[in-house]
Motif scaffolding. Structure first.
Motif, PDB file in Angstrom:
ATOM      1  N   LYS A 722     -18.302 -37.499 -61.029  1.00 57.01           N
ATOM      2  CA  LYS A 722     -16.894 -37.319 -61.491  1.00 57.01           C
ATOM      3  C   LYS A 722     -16.842 -37.886 -62.894  1.00 57.01           C
ATOM      4  CE  LYS A 722     -12.189 -35.586 -60.577  1.00 57.01           C
ATOM      5  NZ  LYS A 722     -11.226 -35.417 -59.475  1.00 57.01           N
ATOM      6  N   GLU A 723     -16.560 -39.235 -62.425  1.00 56.54           N
ATOM      7  CA  GLU A 723     -16.423 -39.825 -63.402  1.00 56.54           C
ATOM      8  C   GLU A 723     -16.961 -40.100 -64.501  1.00 56.54           C
ATOM      9  OE1 GLU A 723     -12.970 -41.195 -63.142  1.00 56.54           O
ATOM     10  OE2 GLU A 723     -12.242 -40.575 -61.492  1.00 56.54           O
ATOM     11  N   LEU A 724     -17.907 -40.199 -64.126  1.00 57.33           N
ATOM     12  CA  LEU A 724     -19.189 -40.277 -65.371  1.00 57.33           C
ATOM     13  C   LEU A 724     -19.544 -39.537 -66.109  1.00 57.33           C
ATOM     14  CD1 LEU A 724     -22.050 -41.974 -63.002  1.00 57.33           C
ATOM     15  CD2 LEU A 724     -20.883 -43.032 -64.889  1.00 57.33           C
ATOM     16  N   GLY A 725     -18.717 -37.900 -65.617  1.00 60.98           N
ATOM     17  CA  GLY A 725     -18.823 -36.809 -65.980  1.00 60.98           C
ATOM     18  C   GLY A 725     -19.778 -35.613 -66.244  1.00 60.98           C
ATOM     19  N   GLU A 726     -20.362 -35.985 -65.037  1.00 57.88           N
ATOM     20  CA  GLU A 726     -22.320 -35.274 -64.385  1.00 57.88           C
ATOM     21  C   GLU A 726     -21.518 -34.247 -63.998  1.00 57.88           C
ATOM     22  OE1 GLU A 726     -24.109 -39.935 -63.574  1.00 57.88           O
ATOM     23  OE2 GLU A 726     -24.500 -38.743 -62.818  1.00 57.88           O
ATOM     24  N   GLU A 727     -22.263 -33.083 -64.037  1.00 55.54           N
ATOM     25  CA  GLU A 727     -22.279 -32.237 -63.909  1.00 55.54           C
ATOM     26  C   GLU A 727     -21.962 -31.623 -62.039  1.00 55.54           C
ATOM     27  OE1 GLU A 727     -23.408 -27.323 -64.258  1.00 55.54           O
ATOM     28  OE2 GLU A 727     -24.131 -29.063 -66.147  1.00 55.54           O
ATOM     29  N   ASP A 728     -23.739 -32.781 -62.044  1.00 59.53           N
ATOM     30  CA  ASP A 728     -23.578 -33.083 -60.292  1.00 59.53           C
ATOM     31  C   ASP A 728     -23.200 -32.930 -59.381  1.00 59.53           C
ATOM     32  OD1 ASP A 728     -26.667 -32.870 -61.615  1.00 59.53           O
ATOM     33  OD2 ASP A 728     -26.944 -34.653 -61.319  1.00 59.53           O
ATOM     34  N   ALA A 729     -21.748 -33.815 -60.374  1.00 61.42           N
ATOM     35  CA  ALA A 729     -20.881 -34.316 -58.708  1.00 61.42           C
ATOM     36  C   ALA A 729     -19.770 -32.476 -58.155  1.00 61.42           C
ATOM     37  CB  ALA A 729     -19.458 -34.350 -60.115  1.00 61.42           C
ATOM     38  N   ALA A 730     -19.657 -31.519 -59.594  1.00 63.75           N
ATOM     39  CA  ALA A 730     -19.654 -30.059 -58.452  1.00 63.75           C
ATOM     40  C   ALA A 730     -20.815 -30.096 -57.622  1.00 63.75           C
ATOM     41  CB  ALA A 730     -19.519 -28.702 -59.938  1.00 63.75           C
ATOM     42  N   ALA A 731     -21.647 -30.554 -57.270  1.00 68.42           N
ATOM     43  CA  ALA A 731     -22.167 -29.871 -56.770  1.00 68.42           C
ATOM     44  C   ALA A 731     -22.551 -30.508 -55.284  1.00 68.42           C
ATOM     45  CB  ALA A 731     -23.952 -29.939 -57.247  1.00 68.42           C
ATOM     46  N   SER A 732     -22.536 -31.925 -55.788  1.00 64.31           N
ATOM     47  CA  SER A 732     -21.944 -33.050 -54.213  1.00 64.31           C
ATOM     48  C   SER A 732     -20.838 -32.456 -53.255  1.00 64.31           C
ATOM     49  CB  SER A 732     -21.642 -34.436 -55.340  1.00 64.31           C
ATOM     50  OG  SER A 732     -23.083 -34.808 -55.649  1.00 64.31           O
ATOM     51  N   PHE A 733     -19.729 -32.121 -53.920  1.00 60.93           N
ATOM     52  CA  PHE A 733     -18.014 -31.799 -54.088  1.00 60.93           C
ATOM     53  C   PHE A 733     -18.754 -30.376 -52.983  1.00 60.93           C
ATOM     54  CE2 PHE A 733     -15.818 -34.609 -56.936  1.00 60.93           C
ATOM     55  CZ  PHE A 733     -15.377 -35.593 -55.957  1.00 60.93           C
ATOM     56  N   THR A 734     -18.880 -29.535 -53.449  1.00 58.86           N
ATOM     57  CA  THR A 734     -19.744 -28.313 -52.500  1.00 58.86           C
ATOM     58  C   THR A 734     -20.641 -28.248 -51.969  1.00 58.86           C
ATOM     59  OG1 THR A 734     -19.452 -27.154 -54.940  1.00 58.86           O
ATOM     60  CG2 THR A 734     -20.848 -25.799 -53.637  1.00 58.86           C
ATOM     61  N   SER A 735     -20.907 -29.351 -51.512  1.00 56.93           N
ATOM     62  CA  SER A 735     -22.429 -29.708 -50.692  1.00 56.93           C
ATOM     63  C   SER A 735     -21.278 -30.713 -49.681  1.00 56.93           C
ATOM     64  CB  SER A 735     -23.392 -30.526 -51.011  1.00 56.93           C
ATOM     65  OG  SER A 735     -24.199 -31.577 -49.771  1.00 56.93           O
ATOM     66  N   LEU A 736     -19.596 -30.931 -49.944  1.00 60.75           N
ATOM     67  CA  LEU A 736     -19.009 -31.862 -48.878  1.00 60.75           C
ATOM     68  C   LEU A 736     -18.424 -30.584 -47.617  1.00 60.75           C
ATOM     69  CD1 LEU A 736     -18.119 -34.863 -51.029  1.00 60.75           C
ATOM     70  CD2 LEU A 736     -19.545 -34.680 -48.551  1.00 60.75           C
ATOM     71  N   ALA A 737     -18.506 -29.758 -48.877  1.00 58.66           N
ATOM     72  CA  ALA A 737     -17.457 -28.413 -48.235  1.00 58.66           C
ATOM     73  C   ALA A 737     -17.841 -27.985 -48.087  1.00 58.66           C
ATOM     74  CB  ALA A 737     -16.727 -27.201 -49.857  1.00 58.66           C
ATOM     75  N   GLN A 738     -19.419 -27.474 -47.879  1.00 59.15           N
ATOM     76  CA  GLN A 738     -20.550 -26.684 -47.021  1.00 59.15           C
ATOM     77  C   GLN A 738     -20.163 -27.297 -45.357  1.00 59.15           C
ATOM     78  OE1 GLN A 738     -23.314 -26.720 -49.507  1.00 59.15           O
ATOM     79  NE2 GLN A 738     -23.419 -24.534 -50.459  1.00 59.15           N
ATOM     80  N   ASP A 739     -20.561 -28.595 -45.485  1.00 57.67           N
ATOM     81  CA  ASP A 739     -20.744 -29.408 -43.886  1.00 57.67           C
ATOM     82  C   ASP A 739     -19.481 -29.482 -43.685  1.00 57.67           C
ATOM     83  OD1 ASP A 739     -23.078 -30.602 -44.532  1.00 57.67           O
ATOM     84  OD2 ASP A 739     -22.259 -32.708 -45.400  1.00 57.67           O
TER      85      ASP A 739
END
Length: 891
Positions: A722-739
């Motif tokens: 997120k701090e790096l401005g990478e779109e992958d952050a959204a997928a990472s947070f979404t994956s944590l939400a799924q868990d």
């Protein structure tokens, strides 16, 4: 088909990065535009499709769309008016034409000439034309490249010149090929720290600078450029050539393991390589990496080749894959050279395949380097025994060895035994001398951790001393034999140590044998997790028998008390042990009690404090070199500093600890400590290091008990992304939400989805953000958090507005206002604040749909709410919005 469908598809495509998904949307938009019969709309979509093909890794398809667009423009420039865009794309077309050996070189020169004609006709500088003539000349190995470079440098830049990052990148590449590395650094230096927003920057200039950094002694900058640039390239098929440069960098800097990871990650890209040239470069660089790995003794390894075109996934022997890739690179280079009528591409491939290390090992991160070697503390010089080389008495030599048989004096002990062995070749030792020397050989094996050999020596020693009737030495050997048997898991060991201790406590020798045998037995009890027996054994020690053993005695007592959950007693014992060790003539003896005391204090409910840091400092100063204890000390200090909210200081220690554990082959400790290092980097604002370290840790967190550490690591990674401005952050947070959803933790689900939505909003991916905010609002409802419901509905409404769907935004904003009724009545300031925010955003949305009176009323309500809370800046902003809406109503 309607033009609205086309615009909607193009709007959706803007939210996607260049790649297959974006290209498919633009292709669909073009089909729909052509179906509407709107030729101008189709023209503009086709121009955008050329960019999608180029940046999405399919440049060969761009030739057709560009040619069609250029032809349309030439036929009716007034109607198909995108002259600047087409002239800009022409540069990429020239470069791309060289990348396919089946395209005649004459075609490239024809396009170059046409490009020059068009630039002149438009009154543009020829700076970009000279640039791309240089690119083609370098591709074929033409000596005119220097001439074109000089003209390129001298020409005036204009709006068709490559951006301020790409232009120096091309110049640096020319200078690197010419071996002019310092000039390349000077060219690139002004833009290396600039903020570059081009799709290809700053990763392209960072990649181009890798050989420059290496050959000008800037290894740390090389490592940093590799990490930063590859992180961007690794997600872009179009950047396969750049990935090849990073492979070569890893191969020549001692980072073969990293190189193998990159080969494995991108090997499947060869089946859809963006160009023949990119395929050639990747094959050559990958072959170099695999060759390095085989040369390091890992030729038996395999590489996983992914499935493709009906071919199943398979593990390919490393040597076989290396040969295949090298042959493929060579064959493709031959095709280019045949087309170009030069040997230049073949020469470059051969140079890569035969590349030698450009430097010794270049660590890519602090924890990748080898552990620091601490200076050895000064040792007292033991010279009172004289020159051993002049000593001829066997008994004297054995006595010296017995007196010096400590870790500190092991070199002198070994020297005495070596001298004994030399003399024994000509002077026959007595049976007692032979037994004593055999006893020493057992010690030598034990020091070398050759346990079975040590046990065999001591078994024979015990037998010999028994035959000689020497009870004291017999029981000394028995005690040592028992300790070794215990370490080997032999049940006889404990009984043997008990027998030895019993003999010496009943028959004291005055030489500390009773204390030594009891301490040895207590140590075994501690290692067997029998603290009560250890404490009972220590209670039998006579403090006057061997005062020099006080430090070891209190250290063992401290360990046993810790195992008994008596922290206070353990702290007191360890303090006495540390004091006794400090008073000894061997500073290194203080390290174990001092470090265990620090560890114990750090784990008290109060947590670590300054005393803990001071104690670890002392322990580290006492240690004389890399060791598991030193790695543990750095681990402890790093964790303590992290707990004390000193993450920048903690990172240095944690990196040193990981390097130490890795050097000792204790990889499990290193893997788990990487999670803490990633946390330290994140807290210190070093977000790239946090992301890289977290990804390294995740690769190793695969054991059944690693679940909690793995989740923590993924959370650290998400925040770093997120701090790096990478779109992958959204997928990472979404994956944590799924868990969290699987575990029924609705509050966590809501939080992570909200984080994902915020990331997407910051990247202007508003359609996706609206979806995440909607899901977050549902989760907040399930979690019973009315504030979260209001906030996420309000933010979703704004996201919908930014996508152009104002009507949907109005509906969702109304839902946010309805949710205000659910806020608890006992927190009036919070209720007023949230109501004012909803009113402000609702005013903006209503104004967009032309409902100006309602918008003005909502803005006024926002002003009143912010003013009531003395929030001056928000109140002034709301007042400006109200005034703008009122002015619009009066027009």
């Amino acid at each position: 088909m309607s033009t609205d469908d086309v615009y909607a598809l193009m709007a959706r495509s803007q939210e996607l990065p260049y790649g297959e998904a974006k290209t498919v949307l633009v292709e669909d938009a073009l089909r729909r535009a052509e179906a509407t019969g709107d030729d101008v709309l189709a023209f503009h979509v086709r121009v955008r499709l050329t960019d999608a093909y180029r940046y999405g890794g399919e440049p060969v398809k761009a030739f057709a769309t560009f040619s069609r667009s250029l032809a349309d423009h030439d036929r009716d420039p007034g109607r198909y008016d995108e002259t600047h865009g087409l002239l800009w794309q022409m540069k990429a077309i020239v470069s791309s034409l060289t990348l396919f050996p089946e395209i005649p070189l004459d075609k490239t020169y024809t396009v170059l000439d046409d490009m020059e004609r068009r630039y002149k006709a438009g009154g543009h500088s020829l700076q970009a034309v000279y640039h791309y003539r240089n690119v083609v000349a370098r591709h074929v190995g033409d000596g005119s490249a220097d001439e074109w470079y000089a003209k390129w440098r001298a020409a005036e830049r204009d709006e068709l010149s490559d951006c301020e990052g790409c232009d120096p990148t091309g110049m640096a590449r020319h200078l690197v090929e010419a071996g002019r590395h310092e000039e390349a650094f000077e060219i690139a230096a002004p833009v290396l720290n600039a903020t570059l927003t081009c799709n290809e920057q700053p990763q392209s200039i960072q990649t181009a600078m890798l050989p420059v950094y290496l050959r000008t002694g800037r290894a740390e900058q090389a490592a940093d450029a590799h990490r930063r640039a590859y992180r961007v390239h690794r997600a872009r098929l179009a950047d396969l050539s750049d990935v090849a440069e990073h492979l070569e960098f890893c191969a020549i800097t001692g980072n073969e393991a990293r190189g193998l990871e990159i080969v494995q990650r991108h090997l499947g890209w060869l089946d859809r390589a963006p160009s023949v040239h990119a395929e050639m470069e990747f094959c050559a660089a990958a072959a170099l990496v695999l060759g390095r790995i085989a040369a390091a003794g890992h030729g038996e390894a395999t590489v996983r080749r992914p499935a493709a075109d009906g071919r199943p996934a398979a593990d390919v022997p490393l040597p076989d894959l290396r040969t295949e890739l090298a042959e493929r690179a060579t064959e493709l280079a031959g095709r280019f050279d045949a087309r170009n009528e030069t040997s230049h591409q073949g020469d470059k491939v051969r140079a890569v395949l035969e590349a030698e290390p450009a430097a010794e090992f270049v660590p890519l991160a602090a924890h990748h380097r080898r552990p620091a070697q601490a200076p050895a503390p000064p040792r007292p010089v033991a010279d009172e025994d004289g020159d051993l080389a002049a000593e001829d008495d066997l008994d004297t030599l054995l006595d010296i060895a017995d007196q010096r048989r400590t870790r500190r004096d092991m070199p002198r002990t070994l020297a005495a035994w070596r001298r004994f062995d030399v003399l024994a070749e000509t002077a026959e030792p007595t049976p007692l001398q032979k037994a004593r020397r055999l006893d020493g050989k057992g010690v030598e094996h034990a020091v070398a951790d050759e346990r079975e050999a040590a046990a065999e020596c001591w078994e024979e020693t015990y037998r010999l001393f028994s035959e000689l009737g020497d009870e004291t030495r017999r029981h000394r050997a028995l005690g040592r034999l028992g300790a070794m048997h215990a370490r080997l898991g032999d049940p006889r060991g404990l009984d043997e140590m008990i027998a030895a201790a019993g003999h010496f406590t009943s028959n004291p020798t005055g030489e500390g044998d009773a204390t030594g045998s009891l301490l040895r037995l207590a140590t075994a009890y501690v290692e067997l997790d029998r603290p009560a027996d250890a404490l009972a054994t220590l209670d039998r020690v006579d403090p006057d028998d061997d005062p020099d053993s006080a430090g070891e005695l209190w250290f063992l007592r401290g360990q046993a008390l810790l195992m008994s959950a008596d922290a206070d007693g353990a702290v007191a014992a360890l303090r006495r042990s540390a004091d006794a060790a400090r008073a000894s003539d061997d500073p290194e003896q203080a390290a174990p009690p001092v470090l265990l005391l620090a560890r114990t204090l750090a784990r008290l409910p109060s947590g670590p404090d300054d005393e803990v840091i001071t104690l670890i400092d002392e322990g580290l100063a006492a240690l004389s070199g890399p060791s598991p204890m030193r790695a543990a000390a750095h681990s402890e200090r790093g964790l303590a500093l992290l707990a004390l909210e000193r993450p920048a200081d903690a990172a240095a220690d944690l990196a040193e600890a990981i390097a130490g554990w890795t050097a000792e082959g204790l990889h499990e400790q290193a893997i788990h400590l990487r999670v803490d290092l990633a946390a330290a980097y994140l807290s210190a604002g070093r977000h790239l290091e946090a992301a890289e370290t977290a990804e390294e840790a995740l690769a190793g967190l695969t054991a059944p008990g690693d679940g909690e550490a793995e989740r923590r690591c993924r959370l650290i990674l998400a925040h770093a992304q997120k701090e790096l401005g990478e779109e992958d952050a959204a997928a990472s947070f979404t994956s944590l939400a799924q868990d969290a959803a699987r575990e029924g933790r609705h509050d966590a689900v809501a939080h992570f989805l909200n984080e994902a939505a915020d990331v997407l909003t910051s990247l202007d991916l508003d359609g996706q953000a609206a979806e995440r905010y909607a899901e977050a609002a549902e989760a907040y409802e399930k979690a019973g958090d009315p504030y979260g419901v209001v906030r996420t509905r309000r933010r979703r409404a704004m996201s919908l507005l930014w996508t152009g769907d104002a009507d949907a935004a109005v509906t969702v904003a109304d839902a946010a206002r309805t949710a205000l009724a659910g806020l608890p009545p006992d927190n009036e300031p919070a209720r007023v604040w949230e109501t004012a925010l909803v009113s402000y955003d609702q005013a903006r949305i209503l104004a967009q749909v032309g409902r100006l009176p309602e918008a003005a009323s909502a803005a006024s309500a926002a002003v009143d709410g912010f003013t009531a809370l003395d929030e001056t800046a928000p109140a002034e902003e709301a007042a400006r919005l109200r005034d703008d809406i009122t002015a619009a109503m009066e027009r």
